[in-house]
Design a protein around this motif. Sequence first.
Motif, PDB file in Angstrom:
ATOM      1  N   LEU A   1       0.834  -1.215   0.000  1.00 24.80           N
ATOM      2  CA  LEU A   1       0.000   0.000   0.000  1.00 24.80           C
ATOM      3  C   LEU A   1       0.862   1.256   0.000  1.00 24.80           C
ATOM      4  O   LEU A   1       0.545   2.231  -0.680  1.00 24.80           O
ATOM      5  N   ASN A   2       1.963   1.240   0.767  1.00 26.74           N
ATOM      6  CA  ASN A   2       2.871   2.388   0.774  1.00 26.74           C
ATOM      7  C   ASN A   2       3.473   2.610  -0.611  1.00 26.74           C
ATOM      8  O   ASN A   2       3.647   3.752  -1.040  1.00 26.74           O
ATOM      9  N   LEU A   3       3.778   1.528  -1.320  1.00 22.23           N
ATOM     10  CA  LEU A   3       4.288   1.648  -2.685  1.00 22.23           C
ATOM     11  C   LEU A   3       3.252   2.323  -3.575  1.00 22.23           C
ATOM     12  O   LEU A   3       3.573   3.253  -4.330  1.00 22.23           O
ATOM     13  N   VAL A   4       1.999   1.904  -3.463  1.00 22.37           N
ATOM     14  CA  VAL A   4       0.921   2.484  -4.276  1.00 22.37           C
ATOM     15  C   VAL A   4       0.726   3.964  -3.936  1.00 22.37           C
ATOM     16  O   VAL A   4       0.633   4.814  -4.835  1.00 22.37           O
ATOM     17  N   VAL A   5       0.694   4.293  -2.655  1.00 23.94           N
ATOM     18  CA  VAL A   5       0.491   5.698  -2.255  1.00 23.94           C
ATOM     19  C   VAL A   5       1.699   6.542  -2.665  1.00 23.94           C
ATOM     20  O   VAL A   5       1.544   7.685  -3.110  1.00 23.94           O
ATOM     21  N   GLY A   6       2.895   5.984  -2.549  1.00 24.33           N
ATOM     22  CA  GLY A   6       4.085   6.704  -3.002  1.00 24.33           C
ATOM     23  C   GLY A   6       4.043   6.984  -4.493  1.00 24.33           C
ATOM     24  O   GLY A   6       4.348   8.093  -4.942  1.00 24.33           O
TER      25      GLY A   6
ATOM     26  N   TRP B   1       1.290   7.140  -6.312  1.00 18.62           N
ATOM     27  CA  TRP B   1       0.233   8.135  -6.527  1.00 18.62           C
ATOM     28  C   TRP B   1       0.772   9.537  -6.258  1.00 18.62           C
ATOM     29  O   TRP B   1       0.551  10.459  -7.038  1.00 18.62           O
ATOM     30  N   THR B   2       1.479   9.688  -5.152  1.00 22.99           N
ATOM     31  CA  THR B   2       2.024  10.998  -4.796  1.00 22.99           C
ATOM     32  C   THR B   2       2.984  11.475  -5.881  1.00 22.99           C
ATOM     33  O   THR B   2       2.999  12.662  -6.226  1.00 22.99           O
ATOM     34  N   LEU B   3       3.750  10.563  -6.434  1.00 20.94           N
ATOM     35  CA  LEU B   3       4.704  10.888  -7.498  1.00 20.94           C
ATOM     36  C   LEU B   3       4.010  11.385  -8.766  1.00 20.94           C
ATOM     37  O   LEU B   3       4.438  12.368  -9.368  1.00 20.94           O
ATOM     38  N   VAL B   4       2.923  10.733  -9.179  1.00 20.19           N
ATOM     39  CA  VAL B   4       2.265  11.096 -10.445  1.00 20.19           C
ATOM     40  C   VAL B   4       1.126  12.098 -10.268  1.00 20.19           C
ATOM     41  O   VAL B   4       0.634  12.647 -11.261  1.00 20.19           O
ATOM     42  N   SER B   5       0.709  12.366  -9.043  1.00 23.10           N
ATOM     43  CA  SER B   5      -0.455  13.232  -8.828  1.00 23.10           C
ATOM     44  C   SER B   5      -0.315  14.645  -9.398  1.00 23.10           C
ATOM     45  O   SER B   5      -1.332  15.213  -9.815  1.00 23.10           O
ATOM     46  N   PRO B   6       0.883  15.240  -9.479  1.00 21.54           N
ATOM     47  CA  PRO B   6       0.942  16.573 -10.102  1.00 21.54           C
ATOM     48  C   PRO B   6       0.440  16.580 -11.546  1.00 21.54           C
ATOM     49  O   PRO B   6      -0.203  17.534 -11.978  1.00 21.54           O
ATOM     50  N   TRP B   7       0.702  15.508 -12.290  1.00 19.69           N
ATOM     51  CA  TRP B   7       0.237  15.442 -13.674  1.00 19.69           C
ATOM     52  C   TRP B   7      -1.246  15.095 -13.740  1.00 19.69           C
ATOM     53  O   TRP B   7      -1.968  15.636 -14.569  1.00 19.69           O
ATOM     54  N   VAL B   8      -1.682  14.219 -12.853  1.00 16.71           N
ATOM     55  CA  VAL B   8      -3.095  13.817 -12.852  1.00 16.71           C
ATOM     56  C   VAL B   8      -3.977  14.982 -12.417  1.00 16.71           C
ATOM     57  O   VAL B   8      -5.035  15.228 -13.000  1.00 16.71           O
ATOM     58  N   LEU B   9      -3.543  15.709 -11.384  1.00 17.96           N
ATOM     59  CA  LEU B   9      -4.355  16.805 -10.843  1.00 17.96           C
ATOM     60  C   LEU B   9      -4.027  18.161 -11.466  1.00 17.96           C
ATOM     61  O   LEU B   9      -4.694  19.150 -11.183  1.00 17.96           O
ATOM     62  N   GLY B  10      -2.996  18.220 -12.280  1.00 20.61           N
ATOM     63  CA  GLY B  10      -2.698  19.434 -13.040  1.00 20.61           C
ATOM     64  C   GLY B  10      -2.027  20.545 -12.272  1.00 20.61           C
ATOM     65  O   GLY B  10      -2.360  21.709 -12.466  1.00 20.61           O
ATOM     66  N   PHE B  11      -1.067  20.222 -11.419  1.00 16.39           N
ATOM     67  CA  PHE B  11      -0.321  21.311 -10.775  1.00 16.39           C
ATOM     68  C   PHE B  11       1.169  21.213 -11.082  1.00 16.39           C
ATOM     69  O   PHE B  11       2.023  21.350 -10.237  1.00 16.39           O
ATOM     70  N   GLN B  12       1.472  21.044 -12.373  1.00 17.15           N
ATOM     71  CA  GLN B  12       2.856  20.965 -12.816  1.00 17.15           C
ATOM     72  C   GLN B  12       3.543  22.323 -12.729  1.00 17.15           C
ATOM     73  O   GLN B  12       2.907  23.354 -12.810  1.00 17.15           O
ATOM     74  N   GLY B  13       4.870  22.256 -12.583  1.00 11.73           N
ATOM     75  CA  GLY B  13       5.663  23.475 -12.620  1.00 11.73           C
ATOM     76  C   GLY B  13       5.584  24.312 -11.365  1.00 11.73           C
ATOM     77  O   GLY B  13       5.836  25.512 -11.407  1.00 11.73           O
ATOM     78  N   THR B  14       5.228  23.717 -10.249  1.00  6.96           N
ATOM     79  CA  THR B  14       5.105  24.467  -9.005  1.00  6.96           C
ATOM     80  C   THR B  14       5.978  23.833  -7.922  1.00  6.96           C
ATOM     81  O   THR B  14       6.493  22.723  -8.092  1.00  6.96           O
ATOM     82  N   THR B  15       6.125  24.531  -6.822  1.00  4.33           N
ATOM     83  CA  THR B  15       6.812  23.967  -5.663  1.00  4.33           C
ATOM     84  C   THR B  15       6.081  22.724  -5.182  1.00  4.33           C
ATOM     85  O   THR B  15       6.707  21.746  -4.778  1.00  4.33           O
ATOM     86  N   ALA B  16       4.765  22.750  -5.254  1.00  8.27           N
ATOM     87  CA  ALA B  16       3.970  21.593  -4.839  1.00  8.27           C
ATOM     88  C   ALA B  16       4.335  20.370  -5.666  1.00  8.27           C
ATOM     89  O   ALA B  16       4.426  19.261  -5.138  1.00  8.27           O
TER      90      ALA B  16
ATOM     91  N   LEU C   1       9.324  14.432  -5.189  1.00 14.36           N
ATOM     92  CA  LEU C   1      10.438  13.967  -4.354  1.00 14.36           C
ATOM     93  C   LEU C   1       9.971  13.044  -3.236  1.00 14.36           C
ATOM     94  O   LEU C   1      10.553  11.964  -3.024  1.00 14.36           O
ATOM     95  N   ILE C   2       8.924  13.434  -2.529  1.00 10.68           N
ATOM     96  CA  ILE C   2       8.432  12.597  -1.428  1.00 10.68           C
ATOM     97  C   ILE C   2       7.814  11.311  -1.967  1.00 10.68           C
ATOM     98  O   ILE C   2       8.050  10.226  -1.433  1.00 10.68           O
ATOM     99  N   GLY C   3       7.045  11.400  -3.043  1.00  2.82           N
ATOM    100  CA  GLY C   3       6.452  10.205  -3.632  1.00  2.82           C
ATOM    101  C   GLY C   3       7.513   9.213  -4.091  1.00  2.82           C
ATOM    102  O   GLY C   3       7.397   8.009  -3.845  1.00  2.82           O
ATOM    103  N   ALA C   4       8.561   9.707  -4.735  1.00  3.99           N
ATOM    104  CA  ALA C   4       9.642   8.826  -5.190  1.00  3.99           C
ATOM    105  C   ALA C   4      10.353   8.189  -3.998  1.00  3.99           C
ATOM    106  O   ALA C   4      10.657   6.984  -4.027  1.00  3.99           O
ATOM    107  N   ALA C   5      10.594   8.968  -2.953  1.00  2.42           N
ATOM    108  CA  ALA C   5      11.280   8.429  -1.767  1.00  2.42           C
ATOM    109  C   ALA C   5      10.436   7.357  -1.078  1.00  2.42           C
ATOM    110  O   ALA C   5      10.941   6.291  -0.712  1.00  2.42           O
ATOM    111  N   VAL C   6       9.146   7.623  -0.912  1.00  2.00           N
ATOM    112  CA  VAL C   6       8.255   6.649  -0.253  1.00  2.00           C
ATOM    113  C   VAL C   6       8.156   5.371  -1.087  1.00  2.00           C
ATOM    114  O   VAL C   6       8.245   4.259  -0.553  1.00  2.00           O
TER     115      VAL C   6
END
Length: 119
Positions: free
Chosen positions: A64-69, A71-86, A92-97
């Motif tokens: 589950l942690n792998l899946v959530v990690g 998700w966190t990694l790809v969520s900027p593209w899915v939710l459309g907040f590319q190019g931001t600090t967010a 970074l956190i998604g890749a690390a998790v």
Amino acid sequence: MENWTNAKLCDVANLVLGAILVASPWLFGFAAGRVSENATISGLVIAILAIAALAAFAVWEEWLNLVVGLWTLVSPWVLGFQGTTAMTVHVLIGAAVALLAAIEIWMITQNPPRLTTGR
């Protein structure tokens, strides 16, 4: 026994990463809305899974942690907040998790826990 120690270190690291993700909207000034909600929810799930793994380890928690990690990694593209600090924080956190979860899963498959037979 060394693998269990390493696994606990990975879980503690995931707990810290989850806490940082939860606090990231305030730490890095994300706008309110989907971005901060995603950070808060994803961070809470990561932290709760890490606490559960520290309390009573089960391999499904790492999956589950792998899946959530991921998700966190790809969520900027899915939710459309590319190019931001967010985006940077989420990636970074998604890749690390995800990496820590993959390492734990690998450690388990290489050295599965053994039950004592009482002999």
